[in-house]
Design an enzyme around this catalytic site. Sequence first.
Site, PDB file in Angstrom:
ATOM      1  N   LYS A   1       0.815  -1.213   0.000  1.00 34.87           N
ATOM      2  CA  LYS A   1       0.000   0.000   0.000  1.00 34.87           C
ATOM      3  C   LYS A   1       0.852   1.269   0.000  1.00 34.87           C
ATOM      4  O   LYS A   1       0.499   2.243  -0.659  1.00 34.87           O
ATOM      5  CB  LYS A   1      -0.956   0.003   1.196  1.00 34.87           C
ATOM      6  N   THR A   2       1.979   1.259   0.741  1.00 38.29           N
ATOM      7  CA  THR A   2       2.841   2.448   0.753  1.00 38.29           C
ATOM      8  C   THR A   2       3.404   2.698  -0.638  1.00 38.29           C
ATOM      9  O   THR A   2       3.544   3.848  -1.078  1.00 38.29           O
ATOM     10  CB  THR A   2       3.985   2.277   1.768  1.00 38.29           C
TER      11      THR A   2
ATOM     12  N   ASP B   1      -3.723   7.091   5.172  1.00 41.48           N
ATOM     13  CA  ASP B   1      -3.259   5.717   5.365  1.00 41.48           C
ATOM     14  C   ASP B   1      -3.891   5.136   6.633  1.00 41.48           C
ATOM     15  O   ASP B   1      -4.287   5.879   7.532  1.00 41.48           O
ATOM     16  CB  ASP B   1      -1.727   5.716   5.483  1.00 41.48           C
ATOM     17  N   GLU B   2      -3.968   3.810   6.712  1.00 40.00           N
ATOM     18  CA  GLU B   2      -4.501   3.105   7.889  1.00 40.00           C
ATOM     19  C   GLU B   2      -5.893   3.636   8.265  1.00 40.00           C
ATOM     20  O   GLU B   2      -6.200   3.884   9.435  1.00 40.00           O
ATOM     21  CB  GLU B   2      -3.546   3.239   9.086  1.00 40.00           C
TER      22      GLU B   2
ATOM     23  N   GLN C   1      -7.594  -5.474   9.655  1.00 33.85           N
ATOM     24  CA  GLN C   1      -6.545  -5.064  10.589  1.00 33.85           C
ATOM     25  C   GLN C   1      -7.009  -3.930  11.502  1.00 33.85           C
ATOM     26  O   GLN C   1      -6.189  -3.198  12.063  1.00 33.85           O
ATOM     27  CB  GLN C   1      -5.284  -4.646   9.827  1.00 33.85           C
TER      28      GLN C   1
ATOM     29  N   ARG D   1       2.512 -10.598  10.357  1.00 36.17           N
ATOM     30  CA  ARG D   1       3.803  -9.928  10.590  1.00 36.17           C
ATOM     31  C   ARG D   1       4.949 -10.828  10.128  1.00 36.17           C
ATOM     32  O   ARG D   1       6.064 -10.362   9.919  1.00 36.17           O
ATOM     33  CB  ARG D   1       4.014  -9.615  12.076  1.00 36.17           C
TER      34      ARG D   1
END
Length: 741
Positions: A32-33, A219-220, A250, A604
């Site tokens: 996504k970044t 973001d997020e 998430q 993770r």
Amino acid sequence: MSIYDSLNEEQKKGVLTTDGPVLLLAGAGSGKTRVLTHRVAYLIHDLNVSPFNIMAITFTNKAAGEMKERIENLVGMGSEGIWVATFHSSCVRILRRFADRIGYDTNFTIYDSDDSKTLMKEVCKYCNVDTKQYKERTFLNEISSAKNELINEEMYANQNSSDFRKEIYIRVYREYQSRLRANNAMDFDDLIMKTVELLKYQPDVLKVYQDRFHYVMVDEYQDTNTAQFELVRLLASGSENICVVGDDDQSIYKFRGANIYNILNFEKYYPNATVIKLEQNYRSTKNILQAANGVIANNVGRKEKKLWTANDEGDKVHFEMLDSAYEEAEYIVRDIVKQNRNNQYGFGDSAILYRTNAQSRILEEKFIFEGVPYKIVGGVNFYARKEIKDLLSYMKTVDNSRDDLAVQRIINVPKRGIGQTSISRARDFAINNDLDLFEALEHTDRIPNLGRAASKIAPFVDLIHELRRISADQGVTALINAIIEKTGYVEELKAEKTEEADARIENIDELISKVVDYEDNAEEPSLNGFLEEVALVADIDSLDESVPQVVMMTLHAAKGLEFENVYLAGMEDGLFPSFMSITASDDDSEIEEERRLCYVGITRAMKRLTMTGAKMRMVRGETRYGAISRFVKEIPQECMEGNTWEPKPRGYMDAPIDSAPKKPTKSTPLMAQTYKAKNFGTEISKKALDYGVGDRVKHARFGEGDVVDITEGGRDYEVTVEFDVAGRKKMFASFAKLEKI
């Protein structure tokens, strides 16, 4: 070759779709970044959008820094004009310019959680609150929840006027907010609520930012609360070119006010929105992703998507159910040592994630015993240490003398002979005359019954005035050095000649380094800017991934990070998911949040994932028994290995029980027990101990001492003794060979 050719089709679609509302559903590890940064590059290079007209908001300084760096690499010159910042930093930036429109000076102080606690203690005392019945933390949580929903103190009072149980909360909220304003201070929740208030009720200010931000990216987004949602909506309401990136799977910060429906209902808020799913994972192996998909598929409140990867199958997810928490910690640490010794995964490649901070204690002890370097993320924040808080309070007083908390903290630090009675009289005089505390201290001749204390207060006031001149003329580095020199703070510590004092001096040296670094790198360094940067720092920002050490942290702290070798500890029903979420009767939202947290933990891991649990662990002094976590059982068996499906031994329960055996006391020495050691198939007998907690014992090397704790272990008892000369030692009973005396 175009820079966009390296993107997959959905990523490319996310980059090229620039007009109108866009929802990027970005699964874990889906890049996504990369999409956001390439999107910025596309806007600037291909659509000729000015960097000045682009805003990107995220949650942590770490994420904002990474995004800035990537954008600079793609865009080059001019990228510094892009607004890339966290929510709180963005709000501070706006408020520093326009806070006077809502009754604050623009040099307001930002209160961290410790400052808020201190202020709340004063408020509770003033309001005659029985803190045995009502804890300060309860009020702070209630106020924070209200602010996250954009409910100020008067709205809160109106909404709860008919509920007599809320009367005390109304009084406390009003007084807390009144004192914040009097101190020209805002807490973290105020930063966003007050910015929304500013934009809503000052249309000319809103227009300034609507005209500036033609493209807003967040973001997020799944972690936003109501206040953050409204802030973004207002900022993007000019062009409506808003792109939000997130993953409802998430969303794990409900306890902080995060509202998952901000992302689930995005298309309701923006009916013409384009929805793009990023489902290709670049981080993890196929087995790890299969495990993650298997768990999260059990949630009902989610948008349908399934991660996939072109990576290798990788190792199967390994699960071990150990007999006790001590054996669990021993297993994890020895496995990390083995992986490092075999050059499979170094210490810096490994991370241990757990549901609660309390789980770190036993693991930390095992690391120390094995000599393994480690770092706990979530320990005492550097800026929360006493010596750092003291020096920062001097800097805050110089910057904003209306901050009564900072003034009270340092007026007698180092000791000047100013007693609490004198401080109370000065504070009462300030309140009665509508002054801040420092103003009152400047007029000690008018404060009744101050006596000889007035002559001791005057040098303190003169010192602050002198420090102000140094700050204005010479800068922040000169100021911190002057504070240390003129107060004699470090000299006092040196005179103590203790290890603790030396450690505190090292912390002060680190603060000086931080100040120098700030002044060297800030575009326009200022005392106010430095204090702002310190106030907004997060614990996760201090994680130095270049240092080869095992990282331990809670699952909440781990979001956004990745590690080659991950251990999920404490996979038992009652611990994870928590007992409270299991017993919640209203709906399944609590369990679903816990399941999302498990999904975050699994994703993770890049190459290797190990899950562990303990059949027995000590919780609040009681031995609790637990069964394998339901989340482990939701993982497809074909991607698992280990002893997951081993039948539970007789006597083990599916959830924690209250009738578990207690710690041994002096009157009830531990009796011999026999158990079957897992994976060895042999019978090992624990010897009975002829001493208990409180008994005097003798050790061949450490001499005599008192037994302060005995803890049940899998193969042995762990005994803690406070020795008369050697101090506190922890050892296994079979090796210690302690004699009762």
